[in-house]
Design a protein around this motif. Structure first.
Motif, PDB file in Angstrom:
ATOM      1  N   ASP A 112      71.328 -42.580  80.554  1.00 52.83           N
ATOM      2  CA  ASP A 112      70.138 -41.819  80.184  1.00 52.83           C
ATOM      3  C   ASP A 112      69.644 -42.520  78.937  1.00 52.83           C
ATOM      4  O   ASP A 112      70.132 -42.278  77.835  1.00 52.83           O
ATOM      5  CB  ASP A 112      70.475 -40.350  79.882  1.00 52.83           C
ATOM      6  N   ASP A 115      67.569 -39.556  75.601  1.00 52.86           N
ATOM      7  CA  ASP A 115      67.799 -38.132  75.877  1.00 52.86           C
ATOM      8  C   ASP A 115      67.076 -37.273  74.841  1.00 52.86           C
ATOM      9  O   ASP A 115      67.098 -37.587  73.665  1.00 52.86           O
ATOM     10  CB  ASP A 115      69.305 -37.839  75.831  1.00 52.86           C
ATOM     11  N   ALA A 243      67.897 -31.240  72.618  1.00 50.13           N
ATOM     12  CA  ALA A 243      68.374 -32.552  73.076  1.00 50.13           C
ATOM     13  C   ALA A 243      69.868 -32.398  73.325  1.00 50.13           C
ATOM     14  O   ALA A 243      70.615 -32.067  72.386  1.00 50.13           O
ATOM     15  CB  ALA A 243      68.105 -33.626  72.039  1.00 50.13           C
ATOM     16  N   PHE A 258      77.636 -25.190  74.903  1.00 53.42           N
ATOM     17  CA  PHE A 258      76.267 -25.515  75.322  1.00 53.42           C
ATOM     18  C   PHE A 258      76.114 -25.101  76.771  1.00 53.42           C
ATOM     19  O   PHE A 258      77.015 -25.332  77.591  1.00 53.42           O
ATOM     20  CB  PHE A 258      76.007 -27.019  75.194  1.00 53.42           C
ATOM     21  N   LYS A 273      68.839 -28.191  85.103  1.00 51.22           N
ATOM     22  CA  LYS A 273      67.899 -29.292  84.810  1.00 51.22           C
ATOM     23  C   LYS A 273      68.608 -30.619  84.602  1.00 51.22           C
ATOM     24  O   LYS A 273      68.046 -31.684  84.862  1.00 51.22           O
ATOM     25  CB  LYS A 273      67.103 -28.949  83.535  1.00 51.22           C
ATOM     26  N   GLU A 279      74.021 -37.463  82.516  1.00 52.89           N
ATOM     27  CA  GLU A 279      74.130 -36.473  81.421  1.00 52.89           C
ATOM     28  C   GLU A 279      75.439 -35.664  81.524  1.00 52.89           C
ATOM     29  O   GLU A 279      76.306 -35.769  80.665  1.00 52.89           O
ATOM     30  CB  GLU A 279      72.912 -35.541  81.409  1.00 52.89           C
TER      31      GLU A 279
HETATM   32  P1  FBP Z   1      65.734 -35.968  78.973  1.00 47.73           P
HETATM   33  O1  FBP Z   1      64.972 -35.848  77.716  1.00 47.73           O
HETATM   34  O2  FBP Z   1      66.607 -37.143  79.057  1.00 47.73           O
HETATM   35  O3  FBP Z   1      64.875 -35.785  80.180  1.00 47.73           O
HETATM   36  O4  FBP Z   1      66.838 -34.770  78.937  1.00 47.73           O
HETATM   37  C1  FBP Z   1      66.706 -33.550  79.248  1.00 47.73           C
HETATM   38  C2  FBP Z   1      66.711 -32.649  78.022  1.00 47.73           C
HETATM   39  O5  FBP Z   1      65.788 -33.070  77.074  1.00 47.73           O
HETATM   40  C3  FBP Z   1      68.091 -32.464  77.392  1.00 47.73           C
HETATM   41  O6  FBP Z   1      68.397 -33.395  76.426  1.00 47.73           O
HETATM   42  C4  FBP Z   1      67.972 -31.071  76.768  1.00 47.73           C
HETATM   43  O7  FBP Z   1      69.203 -30.424  76.643  1.00 47.73           O
HETATM   44  C5  FBP Z   1      67.059 -30.357  77.757  1.00 47.73           C
HETATM   45  O8  FBP Z   1      66.354 -31.363  78.487  1.00 47.73           O
HETATM   46  C6  FBP Z   1      66.051 -29.487  77.073  1.00 47.73           C
HETATM   47  O9  FBP Z   1      65.348 -28.804  78.080  1.00 47.73           O
HETATM   48  P2  FBP Z   1      64.417 -27.544  77.754  1.00 47.73           P
HETATM   49  O10 FBP Z   1      63.250 -28.078  77.005  1.00 47.73           O
HETATM   50  O11 FBP Z   1      64.078 -26.992  79.115  1.00 47.73           O
HETATM   51  O12 FBP Z   1      65.238 -26.596  76.957  1.00 47.73           O
END
Ligand code: FBP
Length: 335
Positions: A112, A115, A243, A258, A273, A279
């Protein structure tokens, strides 16, 4: 005074395993070099046209950030021309990059590259995540399926967090170690030796904004986490950076759990998600190495057999006792 750089540490760790070719050491070092370059760009974000979207949408249906592309191209460039890697599975690309025979090596790396993309534009913590696997298919050239291995097959995993400082945390199955980038010497130096989850769980991390869509185990667990207990261990305090790398890192150091559970929003969230291969698996590998647990709620993350490069899984990871409590709520809900 001895300075334990990441290169020296990796060599020491690999020597514990007996005679080695050094290829694994060099692979981890390639990732450390790429992390330094990405860190340099992150540190100048706002001055170097690296903030903002490219206007494209990636295979996840998310708007692509310039830093996503930069990190992805840099990591794939470093890995696919190192002679140590035969395939790279990236969150940003629909299919794995299969390395041509001339450069093909014996390792598979799922990444990834960036992230926490939604944090880039607001200078909040972001990261990069990597998962290292052995090549399984026959022949010199890898197959797409080489990237689709259960997390239990990982030889190593880690993340880089671009936060108040740049930290690289990794494990090769013999404990978890953290290195802080010293910009004055340009080296990752050992700053966190043998990281273990502390006994006390202080935090829970979940996007509360989606509570209307949570399933029963998640609702019950969060209600439990917020409830007062006589020993003063609860309520847990809430922290959420948005993140995965940054939220997991805080919970690993200070104690926490988490959660990115499945929820009833649009179809693609029925399995949560977060992506299993780039991840959940690397984070689960580190969590277990640090004395914690990682589950979908009903299954150990590292036992999930992948069928697609971009498949998603519900993720609950952190202190063993608290994750076990979540699993208990999931068992009750399924009964
Ligand atoms: P990416 O940024 O790599 O797409 O990762 C997904 C992510 O940003 C994770 O790091 C984080 O935990 C989650 O999505 C946050 O999602 P949300 O905004 O729905 O809470």
């Amino acid at each position: 005074m001895t300075l334990t750089t990441i290169e020296r540490h990796i060599i020491q760790e690999e020597r514990k395993l007996g005679p080695t070719t050094g290829t694994f050491t060099n692979l981890l070092y390639d990732i450390a070099v790429a992390a330094k370059v990405i860190s340099r760009e992150v540190r100048r974000a706002g001055l170097n046209d690296i903030i903002g979207g490219t206007g494209d949408v990636n295979v996840q249906g998310e708007s692509v950030q310039k830093l996503d592309v930069y990190s992805n191209e840099l990591l794939i460039g470093m890995l696919s021309r190192s002679g140590r890697v035969c395939a790279v599975g990236s969150e940003e690309l629909p299919r794995p990059v299969i390395v041509p025979e001339k450069w093909a090596g014996k390792y598979v790396v799922n990444i990834d590259p960036l992230d926490g993309s939604s944090n880039i534009g607001v200078n909040a913590s972001i990261g990069s995540i990597f998962s290292i696997l052995p090549k399984k298919s026959d022949g010199k050239i890898a197959q797409d399926t080489d990237c689709l291995q259960a997390g239990s097959q990982q030889l190593g995993a880690g993340y880089v967090m671009y936060g108040s400082s740049t930290v690289l945390v990794y494990s090769t199955g013999h404990g978890v170690y953290g290195f802080t980038l010293d910009p004055t010497v340009g080296e990752f130096v050992l700053s966190h030796n043998q990281i273990r989850f502390p006994d006390r769980c202080k935090y829970y991390s979940i996007n509360e904004g989606y509570s209307a869509y949570w399933d029963a185990p998640t609702r019950d667990f969060i209600a439990w986490a917020k409830s007062v207990d006589k020993q003063g261990r609860r309520p847990l305090s809430h922290r959420y950076i948005g993140a995965l790398v940054a939220d997991f890192h805080r919970n690993l150091i200070d104690g926490g759990v988490f959660l990115y559970p499945r929820d009833s929003r649009e179809p693609q969230h029925t399995n949560g998600k977060l992506r299993l291969l780039v991840e959940a698996n690397p984070i689960a590998f580190l969590a277990e190495q640090a004395g914690g647990t990682a589950t979908t709620g009903t299954e150990r993350i590292l036992d999930v057999v992948p069928s697609d490069l971009h498949q998603r899984v519900p993720l609950v990871v952190g202190n063993r006792a608290e994750v076990a409590t979540y699993q208990e709520f999931a068992r009750k809900a399924a009964a």
